[in-house]
Scaffold this motif. Structure first.
Motif, PDB file in Angstrom:
ATOM      1  N   THR A 127       7.229  -1.088   6.546  1.00 42.72           N
ATOM      2  CA  THR A 127       6.869  -0.023   7.431  1.00 42.72           C
ATOM      3  C   THR A 127       7.406   1.312   7.103  1.00 42.72           C
ATOM      4  O   THR A 127       6.654   2.128   6.905  1.00 42.72           O
ATOM      5  N   GLY A 128       8.661   1.186   6.684  1.00 45.20           N
ATOM      6  CA  GLY A 128       9.715   2.331   6.780  1.00 45.20           C
ATOM      7  C   GLY A 128       9.088   2.882   5.208  1.00 45.20           C
ATOM      8  O   GLY A 128       9.149   4.115   5.122  1.00 45.20           O
ATOM      9  N   ILE A 129       9.063   2.154   4.229  1.00 41.23           N
ATOM     10  CA  ILE A 129       8.657   2.365   2.993  1.00 41.23           C
ATOM     11  C   ILE A 129       7.206   2.965   2.754  1.00 41.23           C
ATOM     12  O   ILE A 129       7.097   3.954   2.296  1.00 41.23           O
ATOM     13  N   ARG A 130       6.174   2.485   3.792  1.00 40.83           N
ATOM     14  CA  ARG A 130       5.094   3.104   3.798  1.00 40.83           C
ATOM     15  C   ARG A 130       5.030   4.573   4.362  1.00 40.83           C
ATOM     16  O   ARG A 130       4.248   5.265   3.852  1.00 40.83           O
ATOM     17  N   ILE A 131       5.641   4.512   5.549  1.00 41.07           N
ATOM     18  CA  ILE A 131       5.944   5.802   6.017  1.00 41.07           C
ATOM     19  C   ILE A 131       6.519   6.984   4.978  1.00 41.07           C
ATOM     20  O   ILE A 131       5.894   8.039   5.058  1.00 41.07           O
ATOM     21  N   THR A 132       7.709   6.668   4.088  1.00 37.78           N
ATOM     22  CA  THR A 132       8.217   7.419   3.213  1.00 37.78           C
ATOM     23  C   THR A 132       7.077   7.730   2.301  1.00 37.78           C
ATOM     24  O   THR A 132       7.223   9.013   1.811  1.00 37.78           O
ATOM     25  N   VAL A 133       6.477   6.681   1.642  1.00 39.89           N
ATOM     26  CA  VAL A 133       5.561   7.069   0.463  1.00 39.89           C
ATOM     27  C   VAL A 133       4.423   8.137   1.093  1.00 39.89           C
ATOM     28  O   VAL A 133       4.062   9.104   0.550  1.00 39.89           O
ATOM     29  N   VAL A 134       3.688   7.822   2.188  1.00 41.57           N
ATOM     30  CA  VAL A 134       2.708   8.802   2.623  1.00 41.57           C
ATOM     31  C   VAL A 134       3.166  10.006   3.063  1.00 41.57           C
ATOM     32  O   VAL A 134       2.700  11.174   2.606  1.00 41.57           O
ATOM     33  N   ASN A 135       4.426  10.205   3.488  1.00 44.74           N
ATOM     34  CA  ASN A 135       5.034  11.451   3.825  1.00 44.74           C
ATOM     35  C   ASN A 135       5.214  12.494   2.501  1.00 44.74           C
ATOM     36  O   ASN A 135       5.348  13.430   2.371  1.00 44.74           O
ATOM     37  N   ALA A 136       5.905  11.496   1.634  1.00 42.55           N
ATOM     38  CA  ALA A 136       6.115  12.068   0.103  1.00 42.55           C
ATOM     39  C   ALA A 136       5.047  12.819  -0.364  1.00 42.55           C
ATOM     40  O   ALA A 136       5.064  13.741  -1.026  1.00 42.55           O
ATOM     41  N   MET A 177      -5.295  10.570  -2.199  1.00 43.65           N
ATOM     42  CA  MET A 177      -3.677   9.882  -2.746  1.00 43.65           C
ATOM     43  C   MET A 177      -3.202   9.331  -1.548  1.00 43.65           C
ATOM     44  O   MET A 177      -2.635   8.239  -1.660  1.00 43.65           O
ATOM     45  N   SER A 178      -2.957   9.903  -0.316  1.00 41.59           N
ATOM     46  CA  SER A 178      -2.278   9.210   0.737  1.00 41.59           C
ATOM     47  C   SER A 178      -2.968   8.153   1.340  1.00 41.59           C
ATOM     48  O   SER A 178      -2.221   7.318   1.699  1.00 41.59           O
ATOM     49  N   MET A 179      -4.291   8.253   1.365  1.00 42.70           N
ATOM     50  CA  MET A 179      -5.045   6.932   2.092  1.00 42.70           C
ATOM     51  C   MET A 179      -4.952   5.861   0.900  1.00 42.70           C
ATOM     52  O   MET A 179      -4.795   4.706   1.576  1.00 42.70           O
ATOM     53  N   CYS A 180      -5.019   6.061  -0.215  1.00 41.93           N
ATOM     54  CA  CYS A 180      -4.880   4.806  -1.382  1.00 41.93           C
ATOM     55  C   CYS A 180      -3.506   4.238  -1.052  1.00 41.93           C
ATOM     56  O   CYS A 180      -3.344   3.170  -1.012  1.00 41.93           O
ATOM     57  N   PHE A 181      -2.419   5.041  -1.348  1.00 44.61           N
ATOM     58  CA  PHE A 181      -1.054   4.666  -0.967  1.00 44.61           C
ATOM     59  C   PHE A 181      -0.923   3.914   0.177  1.00 44.61           C
ATOM     60  O   PHE A 181      -0.237   2.520   0.496  1.00 44.61           O
ATOM     61  N   ASP A 182      -1.266   4.349   1.502  1.00 41.35           N
ATOM     62  CA  ASP A 182      -1.495   3.804   2.829  1.00 41.35           C
ATOM     63  C   ASP A 182      -2.050   2.556   2.844  1.00 41.35           C
ATOM     64  O   ASP A 182      -1.479   1.463   3.450  1.00 41.35           O
ATOM     65  N   TYR A 183      -3.407   2.561   2.094  1.00 41.06           N
ATOM     66  CA  TYR A 183      -4.048   1.122   2.164  1.00 41.06           C
ATOM     67  C   TYR A 183      -3.374   0.294   1.506  1.00 41.06           C
ATOM     68  O   TYR A 183      -3.544  -1.054   1.968  1.00 41.06           O
ATOM     69  N   LYS A 190       0.375  -6.703   5.540  1.00 39.67           N
ATOM     70  CA  LYS A 190      -0.471  -7.584   6.146  1.00 39.67           C
ATOM     71  C   LYS A 190      -0.315  -8.924   5.810  1.00 39.67           C
ATOM     72  O   LYS A 190       0.269 -10.129   6.337  1.00 39.67           O
ATOM     73  N   LYS A 191      -0.333  -9.107   4.251  1.00 42.55           N
ATOM     74  CA  LYS A 191      -0.148 -10.347   3.575  1.00 42.55           C
ATOM     75  C   LYS A 191       1.413 -10.908   3.795  1.00 42.55           C
ATOM     76  O   LYS A 191       1.504 -11.950   4.167  1.00 42.55           O
ATOM     77  N   ILE A 192       2.189 -10.009   3.843  1.00 41.88           N
ATOM     78  CA  ILE A 192       3.817 -10.285   4.252  1.00 41.88           C
ATOM     79  C   ILE A 192       3.761 -11.027   5.651  1.00 41.88           C
ATOM     80  O   ILE A 192       4.460 -11.971   5.825  1.00 41.88           O
ATOM     81  N   GLY A 193       3.232 -10.050   6.624  1.00 37.84           N
ATOM     82  CA  GLY A 193       3.085 -10.615   7.737  1.00 37.84           C
ATOM     83  C   GLY A 193       2.616 -12.048   8.298  1.00 37.84           C
ATOM     84  O   GLY A 193       3.185 -12.781   8.785  1.00 37.84           O
ATOM     85  N   ARG A 194       1.728 -12.214   7.223  1.00 37.56           N
ATOM     86  CA  ARG A 194       1.069 -13.616   7.483  1.00 37.56           C
ATOM     87  C   ARG A 194       1.987 -14.606   6.928  1.00 37.56           C
ATOM     88  O   ARG A 194       1.929 -15.840   7.567  1.00 37.56           O
TER      89      ARG A 194
END
Length: 196
Positions: A127-136, A177-183, A190-194
């Motif tokens: 989740t932290g990585i996801r926030i970082t990438v989208v912010n970047a 770009m942001s949406m692609c990274f976020d998706y 989600k896959k890891i969470g399962r």
């Protein structure tokens, strides 16, 4: 809009995020194991993010010059917080009973981290990585002011000559770009969470 500018922007995002992940996760682990020193590191990372990124780039430009290196270093400093904080939070939220069980099985500190704590904390870290990438993607826009290139130059040119089409074009590419990274990261999350 040229492909070169898009690739420049992606280069800034990918390189800075790769370094943030490589540095941020070990820093987060460090903060987890070292109470007082860990708090100092977390406070320092918090404080860096309170400084406007453009100001950080301006200061670094006096040392490294006007180039993409300045932008990447500024982005690394500015984007560390989510990865460091989420790594620390994730490790702290691992069930204490599982930690005790690992110790009871004779696992030493490193084994416990690698086999029990880190895998269970990974959804937080991701989740932290996801926030970082989208912010970047958004932060890299400021790179144009210090010679770093990227899509910020399109937005800046559009604002300077008051061309709404240029502004919309640049904004749309950044949004996609942001949406692609976020998706992609959300899908993996989600896959890891399962699995856990």
């Amino acid at each position: 809009m040229s492909l070169e500018l898009v690739l420049e922007h992606l280069y800034l995002v990918v390189v800075s995020c790769a370094v943030v992940i490589a540095v941020g996760i070990p820093l987060g682990i460090f903060t987890y194991y070292h109470g007082k020193l860990g708090k100092i590191v977390l406070t320092a990372v918090d404080l860096i993010q309170t400084v406007p990124v453009l100001a950080v780039m301006g200061l670094l430009m006096t040392v490294f010059g006007a180039n993409s290196l300045t932008v990447i270093i500024a982005m690394i400093l500015y984007l560390l917080l989510p990865v460091v904080r989420n790594t620390n939070t994730g490790l702290n939220h691992v069930n204490p009973l599982l930690k005790e069980t690992a110790e009871g099985m004779g696992m030493h500190l490193r084994q416990k981290l690698v086999k029990v704590e880190f895998p269970l904390a990974f959804p937080f870290i991701l989740t932290g990585i996801r926030i970082t990438v989208v912010n970047a993607v958004g932060v890299a826009v400021f790179g144009t002011f210090v010679g770093g290139g990227g899509l910020g130059s399109i937005l800046y040119r559009g604002i300077r000559i008051q061309n709404l089409n240029l502004i919309l074009e640049g904004t749309l590419v950044l949004l996609v770009m942001s949406m692609c990274f976020d998706y992609l990261l959300g899908f993996y999350e989600k896959k890891i969470g399962r699995l856990i």
